[in-house]
Design an enzyme around this catalytic site. Structure first.
Site, PDB file in Angstrom:
ATOM      1  N   TYR A 142      17.310  18.739  15.615  1.00 22.07           N
ATOM      2  CA  TYR A 142      18.680  18.687  16.141  1.00 22.07           C
ATOM      3  C   TYR A 142      18.800  17.487  17.068  1.00 22.07           C
ATOM      4  CZ  TYR A 142      16.679  20.339  20.490  1.00 22.07           C
ATOM      5  OH  TYR A 142      15.927  20.435  21.621  1.00 22.07           O
TER       6      TYR A 142
ATOM      7  N   LYS B 220       8.497  23.890  33.109  1.00 20.20           N
ATOM      8  CA  LYS B 220       8.605  24.205  31.681  1.00 20.20           C
ATOM      9  C   LYS B 220       7.202  24.422  31.132  1.00 20.20           C
ATOM     10  CE  LYS B 220      10.605  22.589  27.317  1.00 20.20           C
ATOM     11  NZ  LYS B 220      11.507  21.663  26.619  1.00 20.20           N
TER      12      LYS B 220
ATOM     13  N   GLU C 236     -12.908  16.695  46.681  1.00 15.31           N
ATOM     14  CA  GLU C 236     -13.936  15.827  46.077  1.00 15.31           C
ATOM     15  C   GLU C 236     -13.642  14.357  46.322  1.00 15.31           C
ATOM     16  OE1 GLU C 236     -15.932  16.900  42.258  1.00 15.31           O
ATOM     17  OE2 GLU C 236     -14.361  18.427  42.190  1.00 15.31           O
TER      18      GLU C 236
HETATM   19  N1  ASP Z   1      14.976  17.416  24.724  1.00 18.67           N
HETATM   20  C1  ASP Z   1      15.894  18.435  25.199  1.00 18.67           C
HETATM   21  C2  ASP Z   1      16.376  18.018  26.572  1.00 18.67           C
HETATM   22  O1  ASP Z   1      15.665  18.129  27.507  1.00 18.67           O
HETATM   23  C3  ASP Z   1      15.240  19.747  25.214  1.00 18.67           C
HETATM   24  C4  ASP Z   1      16.072  20.885  25.761  1.00 18.67           C
HETATM   25  O2  ASP Z   1      17.111  20.732  26.365  1.00 18.67           O
HETATM   26  O3  ASP Z   1      15.637  22.034  25.590  1.00 18.67           O
HETATM   27  O4  ASP Z   1      17.480  17.570  26.676  1.00 18.67           O
END
Ligand code: ASP
Length: 355
Positions: free
Chosen positions: A52, A191, A312
């Site tokens: 998409y 995320k 370290e």
């Molecule tokens: N690539 C997309 C964005 O960060 C992924 C998303 O929205 O889930 O715009």
């Protein structure tokens, strides 16, 4: 008209004017949705394909897809950008933060929702958490499935985000992220999955709350300093300093660090192995960067736990800053803002402990 009738008419007019000032509607809070793009505004040819394009539909389409929000708030939309959040930039961050600060000051607005892509949502969220001035709720939301997909997750996320933005109990909680019914703080959220709807986690810090079909429950306020108490401001700022992240691996090419410095980085964040460790040659390149006046923060590519001082690597000897529990992407955000004010490493280390 008799005197008491005139008094009644004038009082009613004043009351209505006051209500219009206070929130646009006598009965419902006013929420502004600032759209920036992302999969939530993405579209595909069919309802079931993985491929998409992000950032295709406008804010009015997003609002129209959730007519139920009209029951909880008077909602208006503004298009700030329309990009996949992989293309999020300092320029959009500054534009967004400045617009939110205007809305924070407007007596006609009760809360703000931002629609965003999931990829860099945590960076934008943390940037806003440090630069928004005001206590009104700022709620970010996103989606993993494009607006055209079967079981798109955007509409329910927008519904919950508006419900939180319209909720006076959400005031003063910093920038929040709502997705898949969970409310996260901008500092802690990350995320964690490339495709799953339940991608956002707050790991050790935990959730700020939950929202189920717009019924909100809160568990805590964020502990770290944010929004009104933050010293960082975007007022008059047109550009942010360049800060690069260097991903450390076994036998990493240390000359990447030199290249970043040569190309104008004012700050570097190392996404180190383990507790922010790196190879000997990388450490030498870091030392030489520091000698040239570049500020270097050690973070870690490990998803949880903190990068501590002098474990370290001797930060005292090398002159590095430890990122604590900020991941490399968020450490980069804080370093960019810190560098607007100072290059003093003790002051910046203190920022990493405060924010
Ligand atoms: N690539 C997309 C964005 O960060 C992924 C998303 O929205 O889930 O715009």
């Amino acid at each position: 008209m008799r005197i008491y009738q005139a008094v009644f008419v004038v009082s009613l007019a004043l009351l209505l004017a006051g209500l219009a000032q206070a929130g646009g509607h006598a009965d419902k809070p006013t929420v502004v949705i600032l759209a920036t793009g992302g999969t939530i505004a993405g579209s595909a040819e069919t309802q079931t394909q993985a491929g998409y394009t992000s950032g295709q539909v406008g804010v009015e389409v997003l609002i129209d897809a959730v007519p139920q929000i009209a029951e909880i708030a008077t909602v208006t939309g503004e298009q700030i950008a329309n990009v996949g959040s992989q293309d999020m930039s300092d320029e959009i961050w500054l534009k967004l933060a400045k617009r939110i600060n205007e809305l924070q000051k407007s007596a006609a607005v009760d809360g703000i929702v931002i629609t965003h892509g999931t990829d860099t949502l945590e960076e934008t969220g943390y940037f806003l958490n440090l630069t928004v001035k005001g206590d009104k709720p700022v709620v970010m939301t996103a989606a993993m499935r494009p607006s055209t997909a079967l079981s798109a997750d955007g509409p329910i996320n927008i519904f919950n985000a508006v419900a939180i933005a319209a909720d006076p109990q959400a005031n003063g909680r910093g920038v929040m992220i709502v997705a898949n019914d969970h409310i996260h703080g901008a500092r802690s959220v990350t995320k964690t999955n490339t495709t799953a709807v339940h991608t956002f986690e707050s790991s050790e810090s935990g959730l700020l709350g939950e929202s189920l079909y717009g019924k909100n429950r809160y568990y805590r306020y964020p502990y770290r300093t944010h929004t009104t108490d933050s010293e960082f401001s975007v007022e008059g700022v047109e550009k942010l300093p360049r800060v690069d992240v260097i991903y450390i691996t076994a036998d990493v090419s240390a000359d990447l660090i030199d290249a970043a410095v040569k190309n104008g980085a004012k700050g570097l964040v190392t996404a180190g192995v383990g507790n922010g460790n790196m190879t000997g040659p990388a450490l030498e390149a870091v030392k030489s960067a520091i000698n040239k006046g570049v500020v270097v923060v050690r973070s870690s590519r490990v998803p949880t736990g903190a990068t501590g001082r002098n474990v370290e690597v001797s930060d005292d000897e090398v002159g590095t800053i430890a990122s604590g529990s900020l991941n490399p992407a968020k450490a980069r955000v804080l370093l960019k803002l810190a560098l607007l004010n100072t290059t003093d490493i003790q002051a910046i280390q203190a920022d990493f402990e405060l924010y």
